[in-house]
Write an enzyme that holds these catalytic residues in place. Structure first.
Site, PDB file in Angstrom:
ATOM      1  N   TYR A 166       1.049  -1.023   0.319  1.00 17.96           N
ATOM      2  CA  TYR A 166      -0.282  -0.070   0.000  1.00 17.96           C
ATOM      3  C   TYR A 166       0.695   0.752  -0.013  1.00 17.96           C
ATOM      4  CZ  TYR A 166      -4.150   2.975   1.476  1.00 17.96           C
ATOM      5  OH  TYR A 166      -4.760   3.816   1.432  1.00 17.96           O
ATOM      6  N   LYS A 170       1.024   3.889  -2.404  1.00 18.70           N
ATOM      7  CA  LYS A 170       0.710   5.174  -2.658  1.00 18.70           C
ATOM      8  C   LYS A 170       1.735   6.422  -3.026  1.00 18.70           C
ATOM      9  CE  LYS A 170      -3.916   4.724  -1.431  1.00 18.70           C
ATOM     10  NZ  LYS A 170      -5.071   5.703  -2.624  1.00 18.70           N
TER      11      LYS A 170
HETATM   12  N1  LIG Z   1     -10.257   6.392   4.688  1.00 17.75           N
HETATM   13  C1  LIG Z   1      -9.057   6.619   4.504  1.00 17.75           C
HETATM   14  O1  LIG Z   1      -9.343   7.682   5.384  1.00 17.75           O
HETATM   15  C2  LIG Z   1      -7.724   6.861   3.883  1.00 17.75           C
HETATM   16  C3  LIG Z   1      -6.948   7.405   4.000  1.00 17.75           C
HETATM   17  C4  LIG Z   1      -5.613   7.423   3.259  1.00 17.75           C
HETATM   18  C5  LIG Z   1      -5.950   6.721   2.010  1.00 17.75           C
HETATM   19  N2  LIG Z   1      -7.194   7.126   1.489  1.00 17.75           N
HETATM   20  C6  LIG Z   1      -7.409   6.566   0.447  1.00 17.75           C
HETATM   21  O2  LIG Z   1      -9.170   7.152  -0.804  1.00 17.75           O
HETATM   22  C7  LIG Z   1      -9.600   5.653  -1.129  1.00 17.75           C
HETATM   23  C8  LIG Z   1     -10.682   5.260  -1.205  1.00 17.75           C
HETATM   24  O3  LIG Z   1     -10.610   5.036  -0.238  1.00 17.75           O
HETATM   25  P1  LIG Z   1     -11.749   5.310   1.441  1.00 17.75           P
HETATM   26  O4  LIG Z   1     -11.896   5.179   1.971  1.00 17.75           O
HETATM   27  O5  LIG Z   1     -13.263   5.259   0.903  1.00 17.75           O
HETATM   28  O6  LIG Z   1     -12.138   2.755   1.200  1.00 17.75           O
HETATM   29  P2  LIG Z   1     -13.409   2.584  -0.021  1.00 17.75           P
HETATM   30  O7  LIG Z   1     -13.281   0.847   0.461  1.00 17.75           O
HETATM   31  O8  LIG Z   1     -14.983   2.960   1.350  1.00 17.75           O
HETATM   32  O9  LIG Z   1     -13.682   2.626  -1.085  1.00 17.75           O
HETATM   33  C9  LIG Z   1     -12.830   2.375  -1.766  1.00 17.75           C
HETATM   34  C10 LIG Z   1     -14.078   1.235  -3.012  1.00 17.75           C
HETATM   35  O10 LIG Z   1     -12.827   1.493  -4.478  1.00 17.75           O
HETATM   36  C11 LIG Z   1     -13.550   0.504  -5.211  1.00 17.75           C
HETATM   37  N3  LIG Z   1     -12.873  -0.792  -5.628  1.00 17.75           N
HETATM   38  C12 LIG Z   1     -12.016  -1.727  -5.323  1.00 17.75           C
HETATM   39  N4  LIG Z   1     -11.011  -2.166  -6.110  1.00 17.75           N
HETATM   40  C13 LIG Z   1     -11.126  -1.574  -6.960  1.00 17.75           C
HETATM   41  C14 LIG Z   1     -11.318  -1.104  -8.758  1.00 17.75           C
HETATM   42  N5  LIG Z   1     -10.216  -2.798  -8.619  1.00 17.75           N
HETATM   43  N6  LIG Z   1     -11.457  -1.567  -9.848  1.00 17.75           N
HETATM   44  C15 LIG Z   1     -12.582  -0.391  -9.509  1.00 17.75           C
HETATM   45  N7  LIG Z   1     -12.667   0.299  -7.639  1.00 17.75           N
HETATM   46  C16 LIG Z   1     -12.583  -0.599  -6.397  1.00 17.75           C
HETATM   47  C17 LIG Z   1     -14.001  -0.508  -3.944  1.00 17.75           C
HETATM   48  O11 LIG Z   1     -14.942  -0.998  -3.898  1.00 17.75           O
HETATM   49  C18 LIG Z   1     -14.666   0.553  -2.998  1.00 17.75           C
HETATM   50  O12 LIG Z   1     -16.026   1.039  -3.410  1.00 17.75           O
HETATM   51  C19 LIG Z   1      -8.643   4.785  -1.971  1.00 17.75           C
HETATM   52  O13 LIG Z   1      -7.692   4.694  -2.540  1.00 17.75           O
HETATM   53  C20 LIG Z   1      -7.919   4.767  -0.248  1.00 17.75           C
HETATM   54  O14 LIG Z   1      -6.596   4.405  -0.608  1.00 17.75           O
HETATM   55  C21 LIG Z   1      -8.320   6.522   2.492  1.00 17.75           C
END
Ligand SMILES: NC(=O)c1ccc[n+]([C@@H]2O[C@H](COP(=O)([O-])OP(=O)(O)OC[C@H]3O[C@@H](n4cnc5c(N)ncnc54)[C@H](O)[C@@H]3O)[C@@H](O)[C@H]2O)c1
Length: 301
Positions: A166, A170
């Protein structure tokens, strides 16, 4: 200034079926955008797939009247990325904004991480951003306009335990951002990266409920909408955002120290003796490109 709107603009959001991506979809649609809601609909660890995630969000967006369409392809293949962008072109004729947001999580310490875990995580986050960005970039170049937002993470930028794939992925999307910045600026294609912290299924078991309550995904959307708008002129920046906190972060270069003149041998002992000056971040600055870093190598010039 007037209200930022996206009337007649087409916004593609990957992973918009839940979490932060769903919040983006609502925010863009509520300000007039036509939205492609991409989501594979699988589990947090990247297993499975289901159309319901994207379909549900498309149904929710009907209230705004701007038009939204679902796409169920995985971002992690070139053909999937092309179909995601083709969905936008076929339904709406263009792409103005791409938010690379799709993500999965498989946290394991280095020795426990398998090749399969590594490939899945890197393929969704990093290769996925490439697979969707490339066809989007081609359309944006033709139109002379584009805004791309990549999603990085504090884990990748600053480090964390047990997230090797990850973290690597990232940081990789930051590198991909630099590529869009270098090749896109002359076509009015701007790219920035955000590092969000928000309550979602990714974080619901890593933080206590009272903290998660303050970390609504909707607190991330204002920055992304600004960066995605015609008002924005910034490119190549990285931002932290969470719970109403917005801050720029950057990879910086310090002036350091030129010990030699590139004509004599420098010893490891001299490195030791000058360690404070070499490691000091005093007067460190972000750079526009690798060429910019050459000016610090005073012994060359
Ligand atoms: N939530 C946090 O605090 C946080 C922190 C740092 C980074 N992020 C990043 O933010 C982004 C959104 O994360 P989130 O927290 O909303 O998580 P989440 O799991 O709710 O959303 C991620 C979405 O991506 C979809 N997905 C996964 N693999 C896929 C693929 N191969 N093709 C298309 N869609 C796909 C999933 O079905 C899901 O709906 C991610 O990139 C995550 O790494 C989140």
């Amino acid at each position: 200034m007037g209200k930022i709107r996206f009337d007649d603009q087409v916004v593609v959001i990957t992973g918009a079926g839940s979490g932060i991506g769903r919040a983006y979809a609502h925010a863009f649609a509520s300000r007039g955008a036509r939205v492609v809601v991409n989501d594979l609909g699988g589990n947090r660890d990247g297993t499975g797939e289901a159309r319901g995630a994207a379909d549900t969000v498309v149904a929710e967006l009907a209230q705004y009247g701007g038009g939204a369409v679902a796409n169920y392809d995985s971002v992690a293949t070139v053909s999937g990325g092309e179909r995601i962008i083709a969905t936008a072109e076929d339904h709406f004729g263009r792409v103005d904004v791409l938010v690379n947001n799709a993500g999965v999580l498989r946290d394991k310490s280095l020795l426990k991480m398998t090749e399969e875990d590594w490939e899945l995580v890197v393929n969704v986050h990093l290769k996925g951003a490439f697979c969707v960005t490339r066809p989007a970039f081609a359309l944006m170049k033709k139109n002379g306009y584009g805004r791309i937002i990549n999603t990085t993470s504090g884990s990748g930028l600053y480090g964390n335990f047990g997230q090797a794939a990850y973290m690597a992925a990232k940081m990789g999307v930051v590198g991909l951002m630099h590529s869009v910045v270098a090749e896109g600026s002359k076509h009015n294609i701007l790219c920035n990266a955000i590092s969000p912290v928000a309550a979602s299924r990714m974080t619901d078991d890593v933080m206590p409920a009272e903290i998660l309550e303050k970390l609504k995904a909707e607190f991330i959307t204002p920055l992304v909408l600004f960066l995605a708008s015609q008002v924005n002129r910034e490119t190549g920046m990285i931002f932290n955002c969470a719970a109403g906190w917005f801050s720029r972060t950057a990879i910086c270069c310090a002036p350091g120290l030129c010990i030699g003149d590139a004509k004599r041998e420098i010893t490891p002992e001299e490195i030791h003796d000058n360690w404070m000056a070499i490691t000091s971040l005093d007067d460190a600055v972000p750079l526009d490109s690798v060429v910019d870093s050459f000016r610090f190598m005073t012994s060359l010039f």
